[in-house]
Design a protein around this motif. Sequence first.
Motif, PDB file in Angstrom:
ATOM      1  N   GLU A   1      -1.366  53.781  84.279  1.00 46.51           N
ATOM      2  CA  GLU A   1      -0.825  54.615  85.357  1.00 46.51           C
ATOM      3  C   GLU A   1      -1.258  54.090  86.724  1.00 46.51           C
ATOM      4  OE1 GLU A   1       1.264  57.492  85.125  1.00 46.51           O
ATOM      5  OE2 GLU A   1       1.528  56.546  83.181  1.00 46.51           O
ATOM      6  N   ILE A   2      -2.524  53.712  86.843  1.00 46.11           N
ATOM      7  CA  ILE A   2      -3.022  53.182  88.125  1.00 46.11           C
ATOM      8  C   ILE A   2      -2.355  51.865  88.450  1.00 46.11           C
ATOM      9  CG2 ILE A   2      -5.064  52.343  89.341  1.00 46.11           C
ATOM     10  CD1 ILE A   2      -6.705  54.339  87.593  1.00 46.11           C
ATOM     11  N   ARG A   3      -2.181  51.025  87.440  1.00 46.34           N
ATOM     12  CA  ARG A   3      -1.507  49.734  87.655  1.00 46.34           C
ATOM     13  C   ARG A   3      -0.095  49.944  88.212  1.00 46.34           C
ATOM     14  NH1 ARG A   3      -0.842  44.889  89.385  1.00 46.34           N
ATOM     15  NH2 ARG A   3       0.906  43.798  88.423  1.00 46.34           N
ATOM     16  N   VAL A   4       0.660  50.818  87.571  1.00 50.19           N
ATOM     17  CA  VAL A   4       2.051  51.036  87.970  1.00 50.19           C
ATOM     18  C   VAL A   4       2.135  51.724  89.341  1.00 50.19           C
ATOM     19  CG1 VAL A   4       4.163  52.283  87.384  1.00 50.19           C
ATOM     20  CG2 VAL A   4       2.896  51.080  85.594  1.00 50.19           C
ATOM     21  N   ALA A   5       1.247  52.683  89.581  1.00 53.95           N
ATOM     22  CA  ALA A   5       1.325  53.462  90.819  1.00 53.95           C
ATOM     23  C   ALA A   5       0.832  52.704  92.044  1.00 53.95           C
ATOM     24  CB  ALA A   5       0.525  54.754  90.665  1.00 53.95           C
ATOM     25  N   THR A   6      -0.157  51.814  91.861  1.00 54.85           N
ATOM     26  CA  THR A   6      -0.804  51.192  93.019  1.00 54.85           C
ATOM     27  C   THR A   6      -0.609  49.685  93.113  1.00 54.85           C
ATOM     28  OG1 THR A   6      -2.908  50.746  91.896  1.00 54.85           O
ATOM     29  CG2 THR A   6      -2.606  52.944  92.870  1.00 54.85           C
ATOM     30  N   GLY A   7      -0.304  49.044  91.998  1.00 53.11           N
ATOM     31  CA  GLY A   7      -0.251  47.593  91.991  1.00 53.11           C
ATOM     32  C   GLY A   7      -1.599  46.942  91.768  1.00 53.11           C
ATOM     33  N   LEU A   8      -2.664  47.743  91.687  1.00 47.07           N
ATOM     34  CA  LEU A   8      -3.982  47.190  91.370  1.00 47.07           C
ATOM     35  C   LEU A   8      -3.955  46.502  90.007  1.00 47.07           C
ATOM     36  CD1 LEU A   8      -6.458  50.065  92.331  1.00 47.07           C
ATOM     37  CD2 LEU A   8      -6.371  47.812  93.402  1.00 47.07           C
ATOM     38  N   MET A   9      -4.723  45.443  89.854  1.00 47.46           N
ATOM     39  CA  MET A   9      -4.992  44.898  88.531  1.00 47.46           C
ATOM     40  C   MET A   9      -6.115  45.741  87.931  1.00 47.46           C
ATOM     41  SD  MET A   9      -4.756  40.766  89.204  1.00 47.46           S
ATOM     42  CE  MET A   9      -5.458  40.801  90.859  1.00 47.46           C
ATOM     43  N   VAL A  10      -5.846  46.388  86.807  1.00 47.65           N
ATOM     44  CA  VAL A  10      -6.789  47.337  86.224  1.00 47.65           C
ATOM     45  C   VAL A  10      -7.225  46.836  84.851  1.00 47.65           C
ATOM     46  CG1 VAL A  10      -7.227  49.757  85.681  1.00 47.65           C
ATOM     47  CG2 VAL A  10      -5.543  49.173  87.431  1.00 47.65           C
ATOM     48  N   PHE A  11      -8.514  46.955  84.588  1.00 45.68           N
ATOM     49  CA  PHE A  11      -9.102  46.466  83.345  1.00 45.68           C
ATOM     50  C   PHE A  11      -9.913  47.609  82.730  1.00 45.68           C
ATOM     51  CE2 PHE A  11      -8.752  43.350  86.643  1.00 45.68           C
ATOM     52  CZ  PHE A  11      -8.101  42.285  86.043  1.00 45.68           C
ATOM     53  N   TYR A  12     -10.086  47.554  81.421  1.00 48.13           N
ATOM     54  CA  TYR A  12     -10.785  48.633  80.712  1.00 48.13           C
ATOM     55  C   TYR A  12     -11.679  48.021  79.643  1.00 48.13           C
ATOM     56  CZ  TYR A  12     -11.398  52.169  77.099  1.00 48.13           C
ATOM     57  OH  TYR A  12     -11.941  52.989  76.151  1.00 48.13           O
ATOM     58  N   VAL A  13     -12.912  48.470  79.591  1.00 47.69           N
ATOM     59  CA  VAL A  13     -13.822  47.986  78.549  1.00 47.69           C
ATOM     60  C   VAL A  13     -14.662  49.137  78.031  1.00 47.69           C
ATOM     61  CG1 VAL A  13     -15.672  47.345  80.163  1.00 47.69           C
ATOM     62  CG2 VAL A  13     -15.539  46.230  77.927  1.00 47.69           C
ATOM     63  N   ASN A  14     -14.878  49.106  76.728  1.00 51.19           N
ATOM     64  CA  ASN A  14     -15.770  50.033  76.049  1.00 51.19           C
ATOM     65  C   ASN A  14     -16.875  49.198  75.420  1.00 51.19           C
ATOM     66  OD1 ASN A  14     -17.057  51.790  74.253  1.00 51.19           O
ATOM     67  ND2 ASN A  14     -15.159  52.843  73.725  1.00 51.19           N
ATOM     68  N   PRO A  15     -18.153  49.410  75.756  1.00 56.55           N
ATOM     69  CA  PRO A  15     -19.224  48.577  75.204  1.00 56.55           C
ATOM     70  C   PRO A  15     -19.244  48.498  73.686  1.00 56.55           C
ATOM     71  CG  PRO A  15     -20.063  49.917  76.983  1.00 56.55           C
ATOM     72  CD  PRO A  15     -18.653  50.390  76.723  1.00 56.55           C
ATOM     73  N   HIS A  16     -18.702  49.535  73.020  1.00 56.48           N
ATOM     74  CA  HIS A  16     -18.693  49.511  71.556  1.00 56.48           C
ATOM     75  C   HIS A  16     -17.782  48.401  71.020  1.00 56.48           C
ATOM     76  CE1 HIS A  16     -21.088  53.075  71.543  1.00 56.48           C
ATOM     77  NE2 HIS A  16     -20.152  53.815  72.107  1.00 56.48           N
ATOM     78  N   SER A  17     -16.892  47.890  71.869  1.00 55.25           N
ATOM     79  CA  SER A  17     -16.026  46.793  71.446  1.00 55.25           C
ATOM     80  C   SER A  17     -16.676  45.432  71.650  1.00 55.25           C
ATOM     81  CB  SER A  17     -14.696  46.847  72.209  1.00 55.25           C
ATOM     82  OG  SER A  17     -14.910  46.613  73.589  1.00 55.25           O
ATOM     83  N   LEU A  18     -17.852  45.397  72.296  1.00 56.29           N
ATOM     84  CA  LEU A  18     -18.576  44.142  72.502  1.00 56.29           C
ATOM     85  C   LEU A  18     -19.401  43.813  71.264  1.00 56.29           C
ATOM     86  CD1 LEU A  18     -19.864  44.812  76.133  1.00 56.29           C
ATOM     87  CD2 LEU A  18     -17.794  43.571  75.452  1.00 56.29           C
ATOM     88  N   ASP A  19     -19.755  42.555  71.120  1.00 58.38           N
ATOM     89  CA  ASP A  19     -20.536  42.113  69.961  1.00 58.38           C
ATOM     90  C   ASP A  19     -22.018  42.306  70.258  1.00 58.38           C
ATOM     91  OD1 ASP A  19     -21.398  41.028  67.594  1.00 58.38           O
ATOM     92  OD2 ASP A  19     -21.084  38.945  68.209  1.00 58.38           O
ATOM     93  N   THR A  20     -22.501  43.531  70.080  1.00 51.83           N
ATOM     94  CA  THR A  20     -23.896  43.838  70.410  1.00 51.83           C
ATOM     95  C   THR A  20     -24.749  44.204  69.207  1.00 51.83           C
ATOM     96  OG1 THR A  20     -23.365  46.173  70.792  1.00 51.83           O
ATOM     97  CG2 THR A  20     -23.199  44.691  72.684  1.00 51.83           C
ATOM     98  N   THR A  21     -24.107  44.550  68.081  1.00 53.30           N
ATOM     99  CA  THR A  21     -24.866  45.120  66.962  1.00 53.30           C
ATOM    100  C   THR A  21     -24.939  44.216  65.735  1.00 53.30           C
ATOM    101  OG1 THR A  21     -22.862  46.228  66.164  1.00 53.30           O
ATOM    102  CG2 THR A  21     -24.270  47.461  67.678  1.00 53.30           C
ATOM    103  N   SER A  22     -24.368  43.024  65.798  1.00 54.65           N
ATOM    104  CA  SER A  22     -24.326  42.135  64.636  1.00 54.65           C
ATOM    105  C   SER A  22     -25.731  41.878  64.083  1.00 54.65           C
ATOM    106  CB  SER A  22     -23.676  40.809  65.035  1.00 54.65           C
ATOM    107  OG  SER A  22     -23.659  39.911  63.937  1.00 54.65           O
ATOM    108  N   GLY A  23     -25.888  42.156  62.783  1.00 52.14           N
ATOM    109  CA  GLY A  23     -27.163  41.916  62.117  1.00 52.14           C
ATOM    110  C   GLY A  23     -28.210  42.979  62.362  1.00 52.14           C
ATOM    111  N   LEU A  24     -27.872  44.015  63.123  1.00 52.65           N
ATOM    112  CA  LEU A  24     -28.861  45.033  63.477  1.00 52.65           C
ATOM    113  C   LEU A  24     -28.656  46.355  62.751  1.00 52.65           C
ATOM    114  CD1 LEU A  24     -29.057  44.495  67.361  1.00 52.65           C
ATOM    115  CD2 LEU A  24     -30.622  43.624  65.609  1.00 52.65           C
ATOM    116  N   VAL A  25     -27.421  46.669  62.382  1.00 56.02           N
ATOM    117  CA  VAL A  25     -27.143  47.949  61.727  1.00 56.02           C
ATOM    118  C   VAL A  25     -26.326  47.706  60.459  1.00 56.02           C
ATOM    119  CG1 VAL A  25     -27.203  49.204  63.914  1.00 56.02           C
ATOM    120  CG2 VAL A  25     -25.023  48.366  63.047  1.00 56.02           C
TER     121      VAL A  25
END
Length: 284
Positions: free
Chosen positions: A138-162
């Motif tokens: 919605e922000i991209r379409v309304a403003t023309g801003l380049m908008v990005f989204y990240v959720n830390p759970h999608s990063l490779d942080t837990t390999s071998g730990l849990v």
Amino acid sequence: MFRYEGKAWEERFLPRLSSLQIKELPKEDALVVLPVGAVEQHGWHLPVMTDSLIGEALLMQTMERLPDHSNVWLLPPVSYGKSNEHLDYAGTISLSSNTLLGVLSDIGASLKRSGFRRLLLFNTHGGNADLLNVAAREIRVATGLMVFYVNPHSLDTTSGLVTEEELEYGIHGGDIETSMVLAIKPDWVREELGVSEMPDVSQLEFLTMEGKIRFAWAMSDISHSGVAGDATKATAEKGKIMLERGAAELAKAMLEISRFEIGRVLPKTRHEPTYDNKIDGREG
């Protein structure tokens, strides 16, 4: 350390600048980061600030890793999220979907007016995920801003730990989040009250909580304690590794985002429709 000390606050915190300084900032490669978290129950052992706390700590470490020349700026966090799935538990404070979407949209529009071109929505609450995907578009379409989204759970942080079970079902207040809070604010954790509670989905063949065919749920549908995961296996040592891994990956990602130009994604070859006076073999 006082909250507004350190590299993130002294060098990369956008609101510490005056209006004139922000006006004069080079915007071409600038990236503005907006943390979005939640204030909600995380079982009997964790603070209701867990999601927002993890997000702030992870960003502090990320900012320390960025090179001095990088043009990355941090906004004050939106610490409340869409947490209505946790309203059956005391201490949860939730925004409605419309309210949160409106707040994010207004922030995006304001950044555009100030001349910025890139906005990163940095989310640390699973219940915000679907809405933030919508908000980014919605922000991209309304403003023309380049908008990005990240959720830390999608990063490779837990390999071998849990465990694999924790990776699949430990979505709230379990080993991962408890370990990180232990590494950040151990005095805020009541370890003796941590439990292991996993949703029982063993009887399901097609339905999943967060997979391809989902069923809608509130936390009280899948947990007695408010936890989905095994908090009893958490350690500060694991949490420290998770935070370090996440910060290293995020710092690299932010540098790529600062260089990203969405126009470069468009194919170089432009195909134009061709017309003649025949349609389906008949004269037009």
